[in-house]
Write a protein that holds these residues in place. Sequence first.
Motif, PDB file in Angstrom:
ATOM      1  N   ALA A 175      -2.959   1.020  13.880  1.00 22.76           N
ATOM      2  CA  ALA A 175      -2.577   2.408  13.601  1.00 22.76           C
ATOM      3  C   ALA A 175      -1.339   2.840  14.377  1.00 22.76           C
ATOM      4  O   ALA A 175      -0.597   3.720  13.918  1.00 22.76           O
ATOM      5  N   ARG A 176      -1.101   2.236  15.523  1.00 23.17           N
ATOM      6  CA  ARG A 176       0.087   2.624  16.294  1.00 23.17           C
ATOM      7  C   ARG A 176       1.366   2.380  15.504  1.00 23.17           C
ATOM      8  O   ARG A 176       2.265   3.227  15.480  1.00 23.17           O
ATOM      9  N   GLY A 177       1.453   1.247  14.841  1.00 26.51           N
ATOM     10  CA  GLY A 177       2.625   0.965  14.017  1.00 26.51           C
ATOM     11  C   GLY A 177       2.676   1.852  12.795  1.00 26.51           C
ATOM     12  O   GLY A 177       3.755   2.281  12.371  1.00 26.51           O
ATOM     13  N   MET A 178       1.511   2.147  12.214  1.00 26.13           N
ATOM     14  CA  MET A 178       1.467   3.016  11.039  1.00 26.13           C
ATOM     15  C   MET A 178       1.899   4.434  11.390  1.00 26.13           C
ATOM     16  O   MET A 178       2.618   5.096  10.634  1.00 26.13           O
ATOM     17  N   VAL A 179       1.454   4.927  12.545  1.00 26.16           N
ATOM     18  CA  VAL A 179       1.836   6.271  12.986  1.00 26.16           C
ATOM     19  C   VAL A 179       3.345   6.343  13.183  1.00 26.16           C
ATOM     20  O   VAL A 179       4.000   7.319  12.770  1.00 26.16           O
ATOM     21  N   ALA A 180       3.916   5.329  13.798  1.00 26.50           N
ATOM     22  CA  ALA A 180       5.360   5.326  14.035  1.00 26.50           C
ATOM     23  C   ALA A 180       6.137   5.356  12.724  1.00 26.50           C
ATOM     24  O   ALA A 180       7.199   5.984  12.636  1.00 26.50           O
ATOM     25  N   ARG A 181       5.589   4.703  11.697  1.00 28.94           N
ATOM     26  CA  ARG A 181       6.266   4.658  10.394  1.00 28.94           C
ATOM     27  C   ARG A 181       5.948   5.871   9.545  1.00 28.94           C
ATOM     28  O   ARG A 181       6.743   6.289   8.690  1.00 28.94           O
ATOM     29  N   GLY A 182       4.734   6.422   9.709  1.00 29.04           N
ATOM     30  CA  GLY A 182       4.336   7.594   8.929  1.00 29.04           C
ATOM     31  C   GLY A 182       3.567   7.284   7.672  1.00 29.04           C
ATOM     32  O   GLY A 182       3.470   8.133   6.778  1.00 29.04           O
ATOM     33  N   SER A 183       2.952   6.093   7.590  1.00 28.07           N
ATOM     34  CA  SER A 183       2.131   5.758   6.423  1.00 28.07           C
ATOM     35  C   SER A 183       1.263   4.547   6.742  1.00 28.07           C
ATOM     36  O   SER A 183       1.550   3.788   7.680  1.00 28.07           O
ATOM     37  N   GLY A 184       0.213   4.359   5.952  1.00 29.70           N
ATOM     38  CA  GLY A 184      -0.648   3.195   6.134  1.00 29.70           C
ATOM     39  C   GLY A 184      -2.004   3.404   5.499  1.00 29.70           C
ATOM     40  O   GLY A 184      -2.412   4.538   5.203  1.00 29.70           O
ATOM     41  N   LYS A 185      -2.696   2.306   5.281  1.00 27.11           N
ATOM     42  CA  LYS A 185      -4.025   2.316   4.680  1.00 27.11           C
ATOM     43  C   LYS A 185      -4.977   1.524   5.573  1.00 27.11           C
ATOM     44  O   LYS A 185      -4.752   0.330   5.831  1.00 27.11           O
ATOM     45  N   LEU A 186      -6.041   2.161   6.032  1.00 30.24           N
ATOM     46  CA  LEU A 186      -7.097   1.513   6.793  1.00 30.24           C
ATOM     47  C   LEU A 186      -8.352   1.512   5.929  1.00 30.24           C
ATOM     48  O   LEU A 186      -8.833   2.579   5.523  1.00 30.24           O
ATOM     49  N   ILE A 187      -8.883   0.327   5.653  1.00 32.99           N
ATOM     50  CA  ILE A 187     -10.032   0.214   4.757  1.00 32.99           C
ATOM     51  C   ILE A 187     -11.116  -0.582   5.463  1.00 32.99           C
ATOM     52  O   ILE A 187     -10.908  -1.740   5.835  1.00 32.99           O
ATOM     53  N   GLN A 188     -12.255   0.053   5.656  1.00 31.09           N
ATOM     54  CA  GLN A 188     -13.388  -0.597   6.317  1.00 31.09           C
ATOM     55  C   GLN A 188     -14.387  -1.100   5.263  1.00 31.09           C
ATOM     56  O   GLN A 188     -14.552  -0.470   4.220  1.00 31.09           O
ATOM     57  N   ILE A 189     -15.053  -2.209   5.576  1.00 27.87           N
ATOM     58  CA  ILE A 189     -16.115  -2.681   4.696  1.00 27.87           C
ATOM     59  C   ILE A 189     -17.457  -2.291   5.319  1.00 27.87           C
ATOM     60  O   ILE A 189     -17.853  -2.808   6.353  1.00 27.87           O
ATOM     61  N   GLY A 190     -18.102  -1.327   4.682  1.00 28.70           N
ATOM     62  CA  GLY A 190     -19.414  -0.888   5.115  1.00 28.70           C
ATOM     63  C   GLY A 190     -20.487  -1.637   4.350  1.00 28.70           C
ATOM     64  O   GLY A 190     -20.402  -2.852   4.152  1.00 28.70           O
ATOM     65  N   SER A 191     -21.496  -0.910   3.875  1.00 31.90           N
ATOM     66  CA  SER A 191     -22.631  -1.537   3.192  1.00 31.90           C
ATOM     67  C   SER A 191     -23.504  -0.427   2.620  1.00 31.90           C
ATOM     68  O   SER A 191     -23.398   0.732   3.042  1.00 31.90           O
TER      69      SER A 191
END
Length: 265
Positions: free
Chosen positions: A140-156
Amino acid sequence: MATTDAAVATGTAAFDLTGRTALVTGSSQGIGRTLAQGLAEAGATVIVHGRDAAKAAATADGIATGVGRDVRSAVFDVTDPSAVDAGIQALEDEHGALDILVNNAGIQRRAPITEFRDEDWTDLVSTNLSSVFYVSRRVARGMVARGSGKLIQIGSVQSQLARPGIAPYSATKGAIAMLTKGLCADLAPHGIQANAIAPGYFDTELTQALVADERFSEWVRGRTPAGRWGRTRDLVGALVFLASPASDFVNGQTLYVDGGMTAVV
């Protein structure tokens, strides 16, 4: 990459991942392998991850051959924050800040709660939950610096439902749903979307004993309105949606891909 209202993609272009770089943890086999392949098929540059270098590289080569594009591999321990920091730094040095992170690495341990061993509890929490925190925090640190990103968790489905013998696993997957909401709260102002996919019962290498147990399989088919086990490819559409510009206003959500199991009683 951030977009303005005038530049928002529409139609099938909204699902195009060309030019995006994606890391899928725990993707040398099972669901993770299919998720990595699905992202590659949608145009992303994919990094297959695992603990076994030879296995991760072989998986990357197999996907690359199938989709006709470059697929990389990476090896580091997602349960060790120092190893995570070094591993992500190496990827950023080569690719820049990642566009997509899929937190897929996970394990299962089964035993009645009164007999559940301390070391199995620790392994579950470390692999299924702490790793998601460590990797998401660093990426997320790199995403914050750029201003975009997708974080996708695999739950259940165990993010919402419980069964005998897997209470600690259910606890980790329930926590994934809340961690995803917390990631949304912290990161949405920076143009980042954090969401989770929650599979139902899927036929994979790791579930073959359950699939082969006809009594259990009958229960799965009867409990699932779709009347069958999930196939790993059933997850790809949801993943590509959450990884693409099509979901830029979807945040903090858990999408159940379970054939309707959590929708009915």
